[in-house]
Design an enzyme around this catalytic site. Structure first.
Site, PDB file in Angstrom:
ATOM      1  N   GLY A   1       0.802  -1.219   0.000  1.00 30.17           N
ATOM      2  CA  GLY A   1       0.000   0.000   0.000  1.00 30.17           C
ATOM      3  C   GLY A   1       0.834   1.268   0.000  1.00 30.17           C
TER       4      GLY A   1
ATOM      5  N   CYS B   1       3.436   7.067  23.027  1.00 31.24           N
ATOM      6  CA  CYS B   1       4.407   6.028  23.336  1.00 31.24           C
ATOM      7  C   CYS B   1       4.308   4.850  22.387  1.00 31.24           C
ATOM      8  CB  CYS B   1       4.228   5.548  24.773  1.00 31.24           C
ATOM      9  SG  CYS B   1       4.906   6.721  25.945  1.00 31.24           S
TER      10      CYS B   1
END
Lengths: 141, 408
Positions: free
Chosen positions: B71, B325
């Site tokens: 993709g 994070c």
């Protein structure tokens, strides 16, 4: 991982002798430390943390490292010592350990302020999440 | 321990039928499709059958499909190719702020090459409108690239209407349909799409193979120069096992379309209801109706996503989050921020994406494990009680005095 899975000393101390909070929601890490001091010794310590796994683990280990220490010893705790106690952290997570050491120092400063003691000798590692900014630019991808 | 995989927007498990088709191609169908003998002819035939299967999924003509390495490659090829081919006429590209990084970073690269890029804003649900696209069009606009469905929050963009605008103004439209292909009824003719990217591994195919649909007549320089394979756009001996696998995955996605979507939508709504029932202070991210049938994205306020993911993993559940994070940077998801979420709420996002294989038992397992994790992390959070008020935790959802209460 153990300090993340089973964090020690989580909570608040209602009649704390010092309370320190560092970080901000923009970084995604806020740490609040509560200390109880008796005769210059940290007899009890608790924390609350909004943050990632490393932030929780570093908070937990920092409370373990500080408990039973004298104020003079505890205020020398560095982020490096916190990270080493956890057997190291990935670079992108290092600011979390900065914060844990700083949260402890913020609580000690608060304690000293309340007692009218001089706190100019305490050096913060990471002023108001400044490390967050620099770490962001270094690790954005 | 039981594993419950709820990160199908990240990647999917290969379908055994795809694996079989791919294995057979790998083992028996080794000829080079460009040669002239029997083995080559068999290979060529399989390649073109696969191409037809991909084309059928999106209403394209067989020869309009170019096999790519996935993709992101298709996205890069589309944007850089159109920029190079049509850049002389003008250098303006319209895209949105919530695109995948394969689009955003390619646009940033093109800006460095001197192109102008407009990043359209989105509303609180992650939608950009055809009117906004229209208003952004300039005389030098060469390309509009808007994703079909968002990978993080599952919001489905009004591509058909944007396509009508693009066609009316004679501007090329590319859409990143990596999350949408196989989940949404796509017809490149009806929707006026000129270029479209898709990939195999989001629809139970293997990693490393995808396709770019390029409307006949649209010009583009080759991405790879060489032996002229893929109509000259992408040279190199074809990845036949990959192409066969992508073709099979597309065929299966088309065949199971109604059944799979109905199954996932039912479980998605059951999952969402369960989360809102069991956990207070939860915000739905993305559009309530215009969303992928397999996507649940919520922000569990006052906690941070990574801690949640790690604890879910310890319980055998795979999920993802837009928290900083987990993104590898320290900024939370650009999609959630573009939708107007504050940083703290974006950090607390949790994405659960289903597959046709997901069962009600798995959702029940998640609904059993998630509330105590949220409770544990909130108990630890310095912002929880401070902001949530003094009235407690679980009982909050019934508290009339609560300023926030349940949000949906």
């Amino acid at each position: 991982m153990d300090h993340f899975a089973n964090p020690r000393n989580v909570g608040e101390i209602a009649d704390a002798d010092g309370v320190g909070e560092v970080g901000n929601p923009v970084c995604g890490d806020i740490m609040k430390f509560f200390i109880k001091v008796d005769n210059g010794i940290i007899t009890d310590i608790k924390f609350k943390t909004f943050g990632c796994g490393a932030a929780i683990a570093t908070s937990s280990i920092a409370t373990e490292l500080a408990r039973g220490k004298s104020i003079a010893e505890a205020q020398k705790l560095t982020n490096k010592a916190v990270a080493e106690a956890l057997d190291g952290l990935p670079p992108v997570k290092m600011h979390c350990s900065n914060l844990a050491a700083d949260a402890l120092k913020a609580a000690i400063i608060d304690y000293k302020k309340r007692r009218g003691l001089d706190y100019s000798d305490i050096r913060m590692d990471d002023d108001e999440c400044g490390g967050c900014e620099s770490a962001c630019t270094g690790h954005r991808h | 321990m039981q594993r419950v995989y709820l990160d199908n927007a990240a990647t999917t498990k290969i379908d055994p039928r795809v694996l079989e088709a791919m294995t057979l191609a790998l083992r028996d169908n080794f000829g080079n499709p460009s040669s002239i003998y029997a083995e080559a002819r068999t290979a060529k035939k399989s390649l073109e059958e696969a191409r037809a299967q991909v084309a059928a999924l999106i209403g394209a003509k067989t020869e309009e499909i170019i096999f790519t390495g996935g993709g992101s490659e298709a996205d890069n090829m589309a944007l850089r190719g159109i920029a190079e081919a049509y850049g002389k006429k003008g250098g303006h590209i319209i895209t949105s702020k919530v695109e995948h990084h394969a689009i955003i970073h390619t646009c940033e690269y093109l800006q460095k090459q001197g192109f102008d890029v407009t990043y359209l804003p989105v509303d609180e649900f992650g939608l950009t409108t055809p009117e906004e696209v229209k208003a952004a069009i300039r005389p030098d606009t060469i390309l509009i690239s808007i994703m079909y469905a968002n990978n993080e929050v599952g919001t489905i963009m009004p591509i058909r209407e944007i396509g009508a605008v693009a066609r009316e103004r004679k501007i090329l439209l590319h859409t990143d349909a990596v999350q949408a292909a196989g989940h949404i009824d796509i017809d490149v003719e009806r929707d006026n799409i000129d270029l479209l990217s898709l990939t195999a591994h989001k629809i139970h195919g293997p990693k490393g193979v995808g396709a770019l649909y390029l409307r006949k007549g649209v010009r583009m320089p080759p991405l790879i120069h060489g032996g002229g394979q893929e109509r000259g756009f992408r040279a190199g001996t074809e990845n036949l096992p990959g192409a066969v696998a992508l073709g099979k995955a597309c065929e299966l996605a088309a065949a199971g379309f109604e059944k799979n979507n109905a199954h996932m939508k039912k479980l998605r709504d059951y999952l969402l209801d369960g989360i809102f029932e069991k956990i207070p202070y939860v915000k739905l991210n993305g559009h309530p109706e215009k969303r992928l049938s397999n996507n649940v994205n919520v922000s569990i306020r006052y906690i941070e996503g990574e801690g949640m993911l790690l604890r879910l993993d310890m319980d055998g559940i795979s999920a993802s989050s837009g928290s900083a994070c987990t993104s590898g940077s320290l900024d939370p998801s650009h999609v959630l921020l573009a939708m107007g979420l504050d940083h703290a709420t974006a950090h607390g996002s949790l994405r659960l994406t289903l597959s046709p294989e997901t069962t009600k038992e798995e959702i029940d397992y998640l609904l059993e494990k998630l509330p105590p994790i949220a409770g544990f992390l909130r108990e630890m959070s310095p912002v929880y009680k401070a902001e949530a008020g003094a009235c407690g935790r679980q009982e909050l959802k019934n508290c009339a005095a609560c300023p926030v209460g349940r949000e949906k």
